[in-house]
Scaffold this active site. Structure first.
Site, PDB file in Angstrom:
ATOM      1  N   HIS A 250       8.394  50.829  82.379  1.00 13.10           N
ATOM      2  CA  HIS A 250       7.291  51.528  81.931  1.00 13.10           C
ATOM      3  C   HIS A 250       5.665  50.802  81.553  1.00 13.10           C
ATOM      4  CE1 HIS A 250       5.015  54.190  79.079  1.00 13.10           C
ATOM      5  NE2 HIS A 250       5.910  54.987  79.101  1.00 13.10           N
TER       6      HIS A 250
ATOM      7  N   ARG B  63      -2.570  58.020  76.921  1.00 19.52           N
ATOM      8  CA  ARG B  63      -3.235  58.621  77.708  1.00 19.52           C
ATOM      9  C   ARG B  63      -3.061  59.920  78.093  1.00 19.52           C
ATOM     10  NH1 ARG B  63       0.730  55.427  81.764  1.00 19.52           N
ATOM     11  NH2 ARG B  63       1.738  55.261  80.231  1.00 19.52           N
TER      12      ARG B  63
END
Lengths: 604, 250
Positions: free
Chosen positions: A237, A257
């Site tokens: 990740h 995000r």
């Protein structure tokens, strides 16, 4: 005299009580068979609680252009086309129903203005697709399944670890385990078994995974003769915490995000705008203004490059750090505070949208994310590979043995899209539970050889019966260091071979692991038994990775930085050879039907 | 790096004692890191329950310098390290070993709460329409990570050992989550009064103070539940109504 053990009998046993295991248990129980769930932790503590972003399902509540076909095509593209297309089809079609069912059992998701389930943007998903509740969707999901499941007549055996499956011919008929609390041994007889034990991130030093993720399910299945698939594909990740050292690896949700967070290097550049992969160029924003419009719901805008797939974002961060543009502690800056340029009351907006993240940084790093950027870097997050299963029934290559969730392979191929995990747990948890129950109804009791169980007891007790030996914690730490350095985000043939040698040496030492004390809640003993699993999955991973001489998704080879035609044609299978060694072979990727090809083409 | 002394509870069942360990403490470390270091280097059989190490699973509850906390969320820099750091198991539950307690009471208490029961779906496709405000109203309770620290400090359990007739603050939070769920139609008020001991709580708010998720347990969960009990059982109008309809009062 042999140590005694207690025997329990069920039609179906489920090993693991995260999202997939609980969903499987609920389904099996609803079909009228007796169900026992065995879990390593207390109920409700499984790794599913850590999931933050949401659950992908093409309900089209936010953008009605979405539908299962788009979700299918997105999943295939994200997986780099070597996943099991039949599983991707089931998943895309069935996910919305699984979400609605969760709501009927009490889960509460965030809402749209007209009162339907709200969906958020996530990397690799064309439209807003993730049902979520703030940034704690996993907790909502596991608690809902748990609170529903406890009233369904299912027996829960908490803090019990399975060390071996027991077979009769090619059929699995039982599982041998120990209670963590008192060290007593338990034998479970069952007509069908579902493994839902999650991944193996603990093989690495920097990981977002909890301690339970030691590859137990993959290992007991492998030891029982099941095929493991695609073990080279591990998802790193892109955004884990990097500072302070003791929290390194803890996940920073992609939701940051999705809500408009941007990545910057030490020079203040949004480096994600560079090197956008060709197959995503047409769907990626080419300026900051368009990116912002996308995250605020403009249907005509393309997504910002921060929302490209995880493998790409992770490697971009590593590149910035390697080239000297990293943050002070070797990561990149993830900035959500900047949205104050666009939103008046950005502080309370961030706290409302990302409450756990606000908390996590405040308490563990003393960083106020509404005011300053976070430092983030890649962390081992998810195993795309695992137990090879039938796309319809989730049965492994061993009769009566099923697998679902992260420990099973197939859906995600070379790279998993964020949000596709929680939906995977529900869709295939249900299928596994259903087919395990059917199998149990169609098959009679198996027979377990008592003498064999006695040898399993002895084997389990070995670390405590020695007078001296290797420290199991030290073996685990050395393995984690080796895997981090040699089989991590960037791999080479020399490095992988070195890792394999190291694993062999550690295996020899693990055979002499020593755990002082008695059987009562003895973590040293538990670790001594767990390292067999960590070593097994690590070896399978390295052997698979060394033969894949290309880069694809989560697997990156320094000498072969590009994808190859050959690489798109096969999956890697690992199984136990008759002499006990690990053998690796290739099998062709499941072919797409004409309909699937058309859907993919239409959604390019 | 500094050398710090830890006094860690060791023992099983009724017996036990503090063992002192000295361990190196580095930047940003939390109590659980120190316990792991001690386990790896000095006491391999030291029992501790933990999972996520990120404050999300609620497994590593303990009493640190006498304060109930999650070990994974307690930074050593927040403690006075010139003095030994004391780490003990929770006191309201039976000890299994070292820092691990038997918390099965909480699981049994939860079984006593009637499960979620939704109203009929609002739309023909079997789905519901809910306003975001109604979702947010119960979010606080749904954040509960079941660490049971609130029940650990509750004097009804800790001092008076009323585990039988009292489900504890953690399960009052659970009850509130159901009772205030926008879709739920079940009635749990009589259970709370008659068999789950809601009346034992005398609002000392100790539970609220220790909640790592900052749930305002007493004010937002327990008091509103008590008010619902009052409304149903002690409201003068309701009582009058019951007098005229005695056959329904049973």
């Amino acid at each position: 005299m042999t140590t005694p053990y207690t025997t329990h009998e069920y039609d179906v046993i489920i090993i693991g009580a995260g999202g997939a295991g609980l969903r499987a248990a609920i389904e099996a129980s609803s079909m009228g068979v007796s169900v026992g769930v065995i879990c390593k932790s207390l109920l409700g503590k499984a790794h599913t609680v850590m999931a933050e972003g949401g659950m992908a399902a093409s309900m089209g509540n936010v953008d009605d252009r979405d539908g299962w076909k788009v979700h299918f095509a997105d999943t295939m593209r994200g997986a780099q086309y070597i996943n099991n297309c039949e599983m991707a089809m089931h998943h895309a079609k069935e996910a919305p129903e699984r979400v609605h069912e969760l709501e009927a059992w009490g889960a509460l998701f965030d809402r749209t203005k007209d009162g339907r389930i709200l969906q958020r943007n996530f990397g690799g998903h064309k439209y807003p697709r993730l049902a979520h509740v703030g940034d704690r969707t996993g907790l909502e999901m596991i608690r809902t399944l748990q609170d529903h499941g406890i009233h369904e007549g299912i027996d829960f055996h908490m803090e019990v670890t399975v060390t071996h499956l027991i077979k009769e011919g090619n059929r699995v008929v039982g599982a041998f385990s120990y209670e963590r609390e008192k060290g007593r041994f338990l034998l479970f007889k069952a007509k069908a078994i579902v493994i839902a034990t999650g991944g193996f991130g603990r093989a690495y030093k920097v990981t977002s995974n909890s301690w339970e993720y030691t590859g137990d399910g993959q290992t007991i299945a492998y030891d029982a003769g099941a095929d493991l698939l695609d073990m080279e594909f591990v998802q790193f990740h892109p955004t884990g915490m990097v500072w302070p050292p003791s929290v390194r690896g803890i996940l920073v949700t992609e939701g940051v995000r999705g809500e408009g967070g941007i990545l910057k290097n030490s020079e203040g550049n949004r480096f994600m705008f560079e090197d956008v992969p060709p197959n995503y160029q047409s769907s990626t924003a080419d300026n900051e203004e368009e990116g912002w419009r996308y995250v605020t719901g403009d249907k005509h805008a393309n997504r910002p490059p921060e929302l490209l797939t995880r493998d790409h974002v992770a490697r971009k961060i590593v590149k910035e750090v390697k080239e000297g543009r990293g943050s002070p502690h070797g990561g990149a800056f993830l900035d959500i505070a900047w949205i104050k340029e666009h939103i008046k009351d950005s502080e309370s907006h961030i706290k409302k949208k990302l409450p756990s993240m606000y908390h996590q940084f405040m308490e563990l790093a003393q960083v106020d994310i509404t005011k300053e950027p976070m430092e983030v870097g890649p962390t081992t997050h998810y195993a795309m590979g695992g137990i090879r299963v039938n796309a319809d029934t989730q049965m492994s290559t061993v009769d009566g043995l099923f697998a679902c969730g992260e420990c099973a392979a197939g859906l995600h191929g070379a790279n998993r899209l964020g949000g596709n995990s929680l939906s995977d747990l529900l869709v295939f948890g249900k299928r596994a539970g259903e087919h395990a129950a059917l199998y149990a109804k169609e098959h009679g009791d198996g027979t377990i050889d008592a003498a064999h169980v006695d040898t399993l007891v002895e084997e389990a007790l070995a670390p405590m019966s020695r007078q001296d030996g290797e420290n199991p914690y030290a073996i685990q730490h050395e393995l984690q260091d080796a895997m981090q350095d040699l089989a991590g985000i960037s791999r080479s043939e020399a490095g992988l071979n070195e890792a394999i040698e190291k694993i062999h040496a550690l295996k020899a030492r693990a055979a002499n692991a020593f755990a002082p004390g008695n059987r009562d809640y003895n973590p040293g003993w538990h670790t001594a038994l767990d390292i067999h699993n960590l070593l097994t999955v690590s070896e399978a991973l390295c052997l698979s990775a060394v033969q894949r001489t290309e880069s694809r998704g989560g697997h990156y080879r320094e000498e072969y930085p590009e994808k190859t035609e050959e690489g798109s044609s096969y999956n890697t299978v690992v199984r136990k050879a008759p002499d006990g060694s690990m053998e690796v072979e290739r099998m062709p990727v499941v072919p797409q039907t004409d309909e699937m090809k058309q859907i993919i083409e239409d959604n390019k | 790096m500094a050398q710090v002394t830890f006094r860690v509870w060791r023992g099983e069942g009724e017996g036990g004692y503090f063992e002192e360990y000295t361990s190196e403490v580095g930047d940003g470390m939390v109590v659980l890191d120190a316990i792991h270091d001690i386990q790896a280097e000095q006491a391999p059989d030291l029992a501790v329950r933990w999972n996520c190490k990120a404050g999300k699973c609620g497994s590593c509850s303990a009493e640190i310098n006498g304060m109930p906390k999650l070990m994974c969320m307690t930074r050593l820099s927040s403690l006075d390290l010139t003095q030994p750091v004391t780490v003990e198991p929770m006191k309201a539950f039976p000890l299994v070993k070292d820092l691990v307690t038997d918390v099965s009471y909480n699981y049994e208490a939860k079984m006593k709460i009637k499960p979620f029961k939704p109203r009929k779906p609002d739309a023909e496709d079997g789905t519901w329409r809910i306003q975001q405000d109604d979702v947010e109203r119960v979010q606080e309770f749904r954040k509960c990570i079941e660490c049971f620290l609130c029940s650990d400090v509750c004097h009804v359990l800790r001092d008076h050992h009323e585990h039988q007739g009292y489900i504890g603050p953690a399960m009052f939070v659970k009850s509130a989550a159901y009772e205030m769920h926008p879709l739920d139609v079940e009635d749990r008020i009589s259970d709370l009064k008659e068999t789950q001991g809601l009346g034992f709580c005398n609002i000392t708010k100790c539970c609220t103070k220790v909640c790592p998720e900052h749930i305002t347990i007493t004010d937002n969960a327990i008091i509103p539940l008590k008010e619902r009990v009052v409304d149903e059982y002690y409201d003068p109008l309701t009582r009058l109504f019951k007098i005229f309809k005695p056959n329904k009062s049973k």
